[in-house]
Design an enzyme around this catalytic site. Structure first.
Site, short mmCIF file in Angstrom:
data_model
loop_
_atom_site.label_atom_id
_atom_site.label_comp_id
_atom_site.label_asym_id
_atom_site.label_seq_id
_atom_site.Cartn_x
_atom_site.Cartn_y
_atom_site.Cartn_z
N ASP A 156 1.00 -1.06 0.07
CA ASP A 156 0.03 0.09 0.02
C ASP A 156 0.99 1.28 0.01
O ASP A 156 1.98 1.23 0.27
CB ASP A 156 -0.86 0.12 1.26
CG ASP A 156 -1.97 1.12 1.15
OD1 ASP A 156 -2.78 1.24 0.05
OD2 ASP A 156 -1.95 2.00 2.07
N GLU B 61 0.90 5.90 0.27
CA GLU B 61 0.17 7.03 0.63
C GLU B 61 0.94 8.07 -0.01
O GLU B 61 2.04 8.21 -0.39
CB GLU B 61 0.20 7.34 2.25
CG GLU B 61 -0.44 6.30 3.23
CD GLU B 61 -2.00 6.47 2.77
OE1 GLU B 61 -2.41 7.23 2.28
OE2 GLU B 61 -2.58 5.38 3.31
N ASP C 221 -6.51 18.03 1.46
CA ASP C 221 -7.54 16.82 1.57
C ASP C 221 -6.68 15.53 1.58
O ASP C 221 -7.24 14.66 2.47
CB ASP C 221 -8.44 16.73 0.22
CG ASP C 221 -9.35 17.93 -0.02
OD1 ASP C 221 -9.56 18.46 0.75
OD2 ASP C 221 -9.88 18.01 -1.27
N HIS D 189 -4.29 11.08 5.64
CA HIS D 189 -3.37 10.08 6.16
C HIS D 189 -2.61 10.95 7.36
O HIS D 189 -1.61 10.20 8.01
CB HIS D 189 -2.17 9.81 5.27
CG HIS D 189 -1.69 10.97 4.32
ND1 HIS D 189 -0.79 12.18 5.03
CD2 HIS D 189 -1.52 11.32 3.16
CE1 HIS D 189 -0.42 12.93 4.01
NE2 HIS D 189 -0.92 12.58 2.95
N HIS E 150 -5.38 6.69 7.57
CA HIS E 150 -4.76 5.80 6.61
C HIS E 150 -3.45 5.93 6.82
O HIS E 150 -2.85 6.98 7.05
CB HIS E 150 -5.03 6.30 5.15
CG HIS E 150 -6.52 6.07 4.64
ND1 HIS E 150 -6.88 5.70 3.29
CD2 HIS E 150 -7.66 6.29 5.24
CE1 HIS E 150 -8.15 5.68 3.22
NE2 HIS E 150 -8.48 5.90 4.26
N ASP F 239 -2.55 -0.19 6.70
CA ASP F 239 -3.57 -0.84 5.73
C ASP F 239 -3.06 -1.95 5.02
O ASP F 239 -3.80 -2.80 4.62
CB ASP F 239 -3.57 0.42 4.82
CG ASP F 239 -4.39 1.61 5.23
OD1 ASP F 239 -4.89 1.31 6.34
OD2 ASP F 239 -4.46 2.54 4.39
#
Length: 241
Positions: free
Chosen positions: A7, A9, A52, A57, A152, A157
């Site tokens: 995963d 970010e 945003d 995160h 997140h 994750d």
């Protein structure tokens, strides 16, 4: 095959317009079991995250200032991923960003380094048509504890997705199962279940009707796009030789 659940970010939603990766989390599975041989990187993207994205995160721009650039961890990351099956939720997003990072340092695309890519979002949409299939939704549906996921995070994750993937594919376990028992003398004895002849139990008329009712509900939920209906329709329209 060795499997890596991955995963990322990012600073925003578009690699093509300059957004970059700020975190990569990888969790290793061997024989569908966690090994603990994980990888985790925070990266300096060379730009600030969109507001945003920060809300998603929570990784501040200041925190990332002294972290390594992607180019500094690329060899370590690619060596770790080499030849493995990579499991990603919404793979197009993460691979798009990884490809852009690799392009910027003059490297080939991501898929040239790995054995294959499995997208759990695609799997979930096929298994649960018409339902929400975000990571949180799948955790709730499959009984995976995500109570610690207030924001997140790539490694968290990836760990959650590993549990989700194992639950999604539980029915794919091989039928050639070895059951291990321990005797009073501490000796492990393996029993090969392929030696046993299993009885074939046919569904009753009532069970068949209940099964058909479930298929109709799934077909309705997907707007008539279920694969078995399409196949049956195509077969019915074929001329008889």
């Amino acid at each position: 095959m060795r499997q890596i659940v991955l995963d990322t970010e990012t600073t925003g939603l578009s690699a093509e317009t300059g957004d970059r990766i700020i975190e990569i989390g990888c969790v290793e599975l061997l024989s569908r079991k966690l090994t603990g041989n994980n990888k985790h990187f925070y990266l300096n993207p060379g730009r600030d995250s969109h507001e945003d994205a920060l809300k998603v995160h929570g990784i501040s721009n200041e925190f990332l200032r002294d972290k390594p650039k992607f180019a500094q961890v690329a060899d370590e990351l690619l060596d770790y991923l080499q030849g493995a099956e990579i499991i990603i939720h919404n793979a197009a997003f993460d691979i798009g960003f990884l490809n852009k990072e690799l392009e910027l340092i003059g490297r080939p695309p991501f898929r040239t380094y790995v054995g294959s890519v499995t997208d759990t979002l695609v799997m979930a949409k096929e298994m649960y048509p018409g339902k929400r299939n975000s990571l949180d939704a799948l955790c709730d549906r499959l009984g995976v504890d995500n109570s610690g996921r207030t924001l997140h995070g790539a490694l968290l994750d990836a760990e959650l997705l590993a549990d989700v993937y194992i639950n999604l594919t539980r029915g794919q376990d091989a039928l050639l199962i070895e059951v291990t028992t321990e005797t009073a003398h501490g000796i492990n004895v393996q029993v090969d279940l392929t030696r046993f002849t299993l009885p074939v139990l046919l569904a009753s008329e009532q069970e068949s009707e209940a099964h058909e009712d479930v298929l109709k509900q799934l077909d309705k939920a997907s707007g008539g796009k279920t694969l078995w209906r399409l196949i049956n329709s195509q077969e019915a329209s074929q001329p008889v030789a």
